[in-house]
Design an enzyme around this catalytic site. Structure first.
Site, short mmCIF file in Angstrom:
data_model
loop_
_atom_site.label_atom_id
_atom_site.label_comp_id
_atom_site.label_asym_id
_atom_site.label_seq_id
_atom_site.Cartn_x
_atom_site.Cartn_y
_atom_site.Cartn_z
N ASP A 1 -2.86 -25.60 2.79
CA ASP A 1 -2.12 -26.85 2.70
C ASP A 1 -2.42 -27.82 3.85
OD1 ASP A 1 -0.05 -28.61 1.75
OD2 ASP A 1 1.33 -27.73 3.21
N TYR B 1 11.27 -20.32 3.02
CA TYR B 1 11.60 -21.68 2.56
C TYR B 1 12.82 -21.70 1.65
CZ TYR B 1 7.49 -23.47 4.87
OH TYR B 1 6.58 -23.83 5.85
N GLU C 1 7.81 -19.98 10.08
CA GLU C 1 7.89 -21.25 9.33
C GLU C 1 9.23 -21.31 8.61
OE1 GLU C 1 4.69 -22.27 6.60
OE2 GLU C 1 3.17 -21.54 8.02
#
Ligand code: GCB
Length: 585
Positions: free
Chosen positions: A200, A449, A485
């Site tokens: 990404d 996420y 993350e």
């Protein structure tokens, strides 16, 4: 006829005929009494080879003449990525081979010296010609390579350096990619093909980092390794090993430990041994001292297209935030960035370019060999850096498969073998009950996420998801865990109350939910949190990316979004607090 995805047939390795030639370089060029440096940075001539297989430059041997004699050229800055310099869309999105050249003189005084050409990074594979002769080859876009070139140089007239760089990513490159061909498909323009990425960020390419010549004496130091064996108060025992090039029988080696002010603290002789030194200071992150424990917080910064003002700005913003760590996601950063981390007390998790290993073919034997070679190059470049606390061998591979387990068992053990002093990890996006690689790491990094890709918009689900996840990872692994993350795309200036995805308000609410959970776990086995991302960054074009990935807490211009103030308050309150004890470790 439908779309077909096939592997790139004009493999870069075949085209360049590079199989094994790799001149990795570990010592950064520094001027000294015996070494001189000549920069070859600046404006070069540049041409992309737009021929159907991007092979005209090789068949016509463009390297034999100045590039301007074989076709049109444009000025191209080195270092930089070529993609964002012009307004030409075809060049921005180009996949294939680009050519650079420039002229230079070298001093006749250099005739008696060893002259080394060092390229700090060119993405992805390069062939270098000096005065029309092939001189160096290297595969891999993020690590330095070098070689002796004195025999190719003119000392009495002008020299020309030509570099061909191929940015094509295949299943056998790190990072891997594929080329999607639509040949003979009437719904596409003739010969249409496009590079497909498995990661990404934009595949920025070109001569990204500095190009320099440097001299050494005929007998020279090729490499130095220093490890700290023991430290008691300010007394330290250092182990060192020096590799000498062209050593003769009469070569002697003397070693001195010198402090920042240039004072000699200890000395020794011989190519390896231990040195005891007084007045040693342990390296600490700027946020910690001996009374603090190692909880790390922060983010990723930009590593491509070396840019000194940007590096300075990034470290200013890291300190403004109170951040004390970054991971080099998802490729090794420039040595000048690493120098700042060493100097300014920022901890680094040094990550290889192995991002997006998703297809089975990416785990083949050839890639395994190449991956270990990349780890060797990375470790030899950064092994003496105090800021580097761990190696990350990969980001988000398909770690829920047995072939990934075999592959990474090897890569992780190999890395521990070449540097037994630092922990080795990889970053997992798999579930705790499916991951098959985490058992081999020293501590585990996970990317999560909740409230973004999963249960989009529902910040109220974050706490339960995350707690469940952390509890289970720890139950299975019984080792330290770091969340490397978590983040939400945020378009600066967008607001909505109540919050809505993509607004600054949502990013703030989202991060606060994660932080409440982190606070419960950071006194236990959670050893770090890294928001995704430090700053917005460019990606490929897709319907989920609005001019790039917008999960930055800073804009791409390094200005704060509202979330940056949330992190600043959090990080500085951690710096100023008495630090937690990891009870369960
Ligand atoms: C990830 C990747 C990172 C992406 C991020 C995202 O898991 O590691 O490269 O940019 O997610 O924003 O989707």
């Amino acid at each position: 006829m439908g779309k077909s995805t096939v592997y790139v047939c004009f493999s870069i390795l075949l085209m360049f005929n590079i199989y094994s030639s790799c001149h990795s370089s570990s010592l950064y060029p520094r001027p000294s009494e015996t070494r001189q440096i000549q920069e070859l940075n600046g404006m070069w001539n540049f041409r992309a080879d737009f021929s159907p297989n991007s092979d005209r430059g090789f068949t016509e041997k463009w390297f034999r003449f100045p590039l301007s004699k074989t076709g049109p050229v444009i000025p191209m800055p080195v270092p930089s990525s070529f993609n964002d310099i012009t307004t030409d869309k075809k060049l921005r999105d180009f996949t294939g081979i680009v050519w650079y050249d420039r002229e230079f003189y070298v001093s006749p005084d250099w005739q008696m010296k060893r002259v080394v050409l060092r390229i700090d990074s060119a993405h992805y594979a390069s062939v270098v010609y000096v005065n029309g002769k092939p001189t160096l080859e290297h595969i891999g876009g993020h690590l330095p390579f070098e070689g002796e070139i004195a025999t190719f140089l003119n000392f009495d007239k002008v020299n020309r350096i030509t570099i061909a760089v191929n940015n094509t990513l295949t299943p056998y490159t790190l990072p891997p990619g594929t080329i999607s061909h639509h040949k003979n498909d009437p719904r596409y323009p003739p010969g249409y093909s496009v590079q497909v990425l498995q990661f990404d960020f934009f595949n920025y390419a070109g001569i990204h980092r500095q190009v320099r010549l440097y001299t050494t004496p005929a007998v020279y130091i090729n490499d130095i390794t220093v490890t700290t064996l023991n430290i008691q108060e300010t007394n330290a025992i250092l182990k060192y090993a020096v590799k000498v090039g062209n050593a003769t029988q009469g070569t002697t080696i003397s070693v001195e430990v010198v402090n920042k002010e240039g004072m000699v603290l200890a000395s020794s002789s011989g190519d390896s041994g231990n040195i005891e030194t007084k007045a040693a200071h342990l390296w600490w992150p700027y946020t910690m001292n001996t009374t603090h424990y190692g909880y790390l917080y922060t983010l990723k910064i930009r590593g491509k297209g070396l840019d000194f003002p940007l590096i300075a700005r990034d470290f200013n913003m890291l300190k403004w935030l109170g951040a004390n760590c970054f991971r080099t996601s998802h490729y090794p950063y420039a040595e000048e960035i690493m120098d700042q981390a060493d100097e300014q007390g920022i901890v680094v998790i040094d990550e290889s370019p192995a991002v997006g290993l998703k297809m089975k073919v990416n785990f083949c034997k050839k890639n395994l060999e190449y991956h270990t070679r990349v780890m060797t190059e990375l470790v030899s470049r950064d092994k003496n850096r105090p800021s580097v606390i761990a190696w990350s061998v990969a980001n988000e591979p398909k770690s829920d498969t047995d072939y990934a387990a075999d592959y990474f068992q090897h890569v992780i053990n190999y890395t521990k073998g070449i540097d037994p002093t630092r922990p080795v990890t990889f970053v997992s996006s798999s579930d705790y009950d499916k991951d098959q690689v985490a058992k081999y790491t020293d501590f585990q990094c996970i990317n999560r996420y909740y409230g973004w890709y999963q249960d989009t918009g529902h910040t109220e689900t974050i706490a339960t998801h995350l707690s469940y996840d952390l509890d289970h990872w720890y139950k299975v692994l019984q080792k330290p865990i770091m969340v490397t993350e978590y983040g939400a795309d945020t378009v600066p200036g967008l607001h909505a109350e109540p919050s809505f995805v993509f607004t600054e308000d949502y990013q703030v609410e989202f991060l606060k939910q994660y932080h409440a959970v982190f606070d419960k776990y950071r006194t236990r086995f959670l050893v770090g949190e890294m928001v995704w991302n430090f700053a917005d960054f460019m990606t490929d074009q897709s319907v989920t990316r609005v001019l790039g990935n917008k999960k930055g807490i800073l804009t791409r211009q390094r200005q704060p979004k509202a979330a940056a103030y949330v992190l600043q308050t959090r990080y500085w309150s951690m710096i100023n607090a008495t630090t937690p004890v990891h009870d369960e470790l």
